[in-house]
Each structure stands twice: as structure tokens, then as C-alpha cells.
Design a protein around this motif. Structure first.
Motif, PDB file in Angstrom:
ATOM      1  N   THR A 136     -25.356  16.852  15.775  1.00 42.67           N
ATOM      2  CA  THR A 136     -26.357  17.083  16.107  1.00 42.67           C
ATOM      3  C   THR A 136     -27.439  17.164  15.527  1.00 42.67           C
ATOM      4  OG1 THR A 136     -26.104  17.259  13.491  1.00 42.67           O
ATOM      5  CG2 THR A 136     -24.802  19.029  14.148  1.00 42.67           C
ATOM      6  N   GLY A 137     -27.398  15.593  16.122  1.00 45.52           N
ATOM      7  CA  GLY A 137     -29.056  14.903  16.358  1.00 45.52           C
ATOM      8  C   GLY A 137     -29.450  14.927  14.900  1.00 45.52           C
ATOM      9  N   HIS A 138     -28.976  14.979  14.103  1.00 50.12           N
ATOM     10  CA  HIS A 138     -29.334  14.668  12.365  1.00 50.12           C
ATOM     11  C   HIS A 138     -28.891  13.352  12.239  1.00 50.12           C
ATOM     12  CE1 HIS A 138     -28.431  15.053   7.721  1.00 50.12           C
ATOM     13  NE2 HIS A 138     -29.609  15.393   7.800  1.00 50.12           N
ATOM     14  N   VAL A 139     -29.666  12.460  11.208  1.00 51.90           N
ATOM     15  CA  VAL A 139     -30.017  11.575  10.532  1.00 51.90           C
ATOM     16  C   VAL A 139     -28.753  11.690   9.311  1.00 51.90           C
ATOM     17  CG1 VAL A 139     -30.794   9.014   9.866  1.00 51.90           C
ATOM     18  CG2 VAL A 139     -31.765  10.095  12.245  1.00 51.90           C
ATOM     19  N   ASP A 140     -27.935  10.913   9.067  1.00 53.10           N
ATOM     20  CA  ASP A 140     -27.200  10.562   8.034  1.00 53.10           C
ATOM     21  C   ASP A 140     -27.789   9.630   7.220  1.00 53.10           C
ATOM     22  OD1 ASP A 140     -25.277  10.216   5.467  1.00 53.10           O
ATOM     23  OD2 ASP A 140     -23.968  11.150   6.367  1.00 53.10           O
ATOM     24  N   TRP A 141     -28.975   9.633   5.929  1.00 52.68           N
ATOM     25  CA  TRP A 141     -29.603   8.441   5.625  1.00 52.68           C
ATOM     26  C   TRP A 141     -28.709   7.337   5.302  1.00 52.68           C
ATOM     27  CZ3 TRP A 141     -33.169   6.126   8.191  1.00 52.68           C
ATOM     28  CH2 TRP A 141     -33.987   7.137   8.635  1.00 52.68           C
ATOM     29  N   LYS A 142     -28.360   8.149   4.048  1.00 53.39           N
ATOM     30  CA  LYS A 142     -27.164   7.560   3.448  1.00 53.39           C
ATOM     31  C   LYS A 142     -26.131   6.469   4.361  1.00 53.39           C
ATOM     32  CE  LYS A 142     -23.832   8.645  -0.465  1.00 53.39           C
ATOM     33  NZ  LYS A 142     -22.937   9.281  -1.684  1.00 53.39           N
ATOM     34  N   LEU A 143     -25.180   7.265   5.203  1.00 51.32           N
ATOM     35  CA  LEU A 143     -24.643   6.623   6.369  1.00 51.32           C
ATOM     36  C   LEU A 143     -24.978   4.723   6.799  1.00 51.32           C
ATOM     37  CD1 LEU A 143     -21.371   6.191   7.243  1.00 51.32           C
ATOM     38  CD2 LEU A 143     -21.828   7.725   9.290  1.00 51.32           C
TER      39      LEU A 143
END
Length: 189
Positions: free
Chosen positions: A123-130
Motif C-alpha cells: 500500500t506504500g506504507h512504511v512499517d517502522w517496527k518491521l
């Protein structure tokens, strides 16, 4: 109970009197200004203890009784991911706060600022935890210490960098940071 309250003050009095005797007898090794500075710190601690007034201790309050903003502020003070994850297991509210993307983005920037690689979802979203855990696998985390040891070339002493009373004209140019590994290496033969 009153005797227990006076124990810290008695310990500081014993420490200051012993230090005064050692300074007077010139038994201590190192710069005399450093020892006098330490004695001044002890005397300041004694004064702080004398001025300390504990009113009433409220029992039964927990971390979860704090307002959400304060709980969030506490979480943002941690620099270790596992501390945040474990604190998130305490309550459902803490879990929500521990999953905050801004918190994980701050951790990524703190530990891996120059090595950041974007891990973007479909979706173009950054998963900062990952991203944090992916970067942790590839790069070492930034070393963090509450305080670091320093060596003063002018005084020839090793000290914690907390107001070192150096007599040099420009004391900041005399300081060499000593990492924990370098300190351990000093004792290897």
C-alpha cells in the motif's frame, strides 16, 4: 523508622569525613582538584538530603494510572525495542502505545539513521517496527551508554564526564572518550 531515614545522611557524613582525612594526609592518587570536587559533591548531597521533605506516599498507584500522554512519553524514552515490546504486554493500552509507528520510526532513526532502507508495504506504507527489526539483522545498533568514560590528557586521569574539574586552559580539547571495549582492553596483557 526515624533511624532508617538517617542512614543515608550518616553514610554521606562518614564518606565526607573519611575523604577529608585522606585528602589531608595526601593519600589519594590523582589530581587534588578532582578529589576536592568529589568532596563538594558529597557535601551538596548531604545538603539535598537535609532539604528533602517527603510528604505523603500514595500507595496503590500504578503506571497505568498515569495519563495516556505520560505513558506515551515514558515509552518514547526507551531505546531498546525489547523493553518497549515487553512494556506493551502489560496492558491493552500499553500495547496500543507500544505499536505507535512514530515510536518505531524514532527508534529506527536513532539506531540506524545513516543506514535506513525503506521497507514499504504493497500500500506504500512504511512499517517502522518491521523496518527496525530488518535493519537490526543487517546492522549493529548504535551503542548507548548513560555516561561514558573519558581520559584527560592534561590531568592524566580516567573519569566519568560529569563536570571534570580540569585545570587546563581548554579542558574540552584534553578529553578523549573511552569506550567500554577500550576500557576492558586496557586490562589485557
Amino acid at each position: 523508622k526515624k533511624a532508617e531515614e538517617k542512614i543515608p545522611l550518616k553514610l554521606l557524613e562518614d564518606l565526607s569525613s573519611t575523604l577529608c582525612v585522606l585528602i589531608g594526609n595526601s593519600v589519594l592518587i590523582g589530581n587534588i582538584n578532582t578529589w576536592i570536587h568529589r568532596l563538594e559533591n558529597i557535601l551538596a548531597w548531604q545538603q539535598q538530603l537535609l532539604n528533602l521533605q517527603i510528604t505523603q506516599v500514595i500507595f496503590g498507584l500504578t503506571l497505568c494510572d498515569l495519563p495516556l500522554q505520560m505513558q506515551n512519553n515514558i515509552l518514547h524514552r526507551f531505546s531498546d525495542a525489547w523493553d518497549i515490546i515487553n512494556l506493551g504486554r502489560v496492558t491493552p493500552t500499553m500495547h496500543v502505545l507500544a505499536e505507535d509507528p512514530h515510536l518505531w520510526k524514532r527508534l529506527c532513526k536513532y539506531h540506524f539513521a545513516e543506514k535506513m532502507v525503506m521497507i514499504v508495504s504493497e500500500t506504500g506504507h512504511v512499517d517502522w517496527k518491521l523496518m527496525f527489526f530488518a535493519l537490526q539483522k543487517s546492522y549493529p545498533k548504535r551503542e548507548q551508554y548513560a555516561d561514558t568514560l573519558h581520559f584527560c590528557r592534561h590531568c592524566s586521569i580516567l573519569f566519568w564526564k560529569v563536570r571534570h574539574p580540569c585545570t587546563a586552559n581548554d579542558p574540552d580539547n584534553c578529553l578523549i572518550p573511552v569506550s567500554p571495549q577500550h576500557f576492558i582492553d586496557l586490562f589485557r596483557f
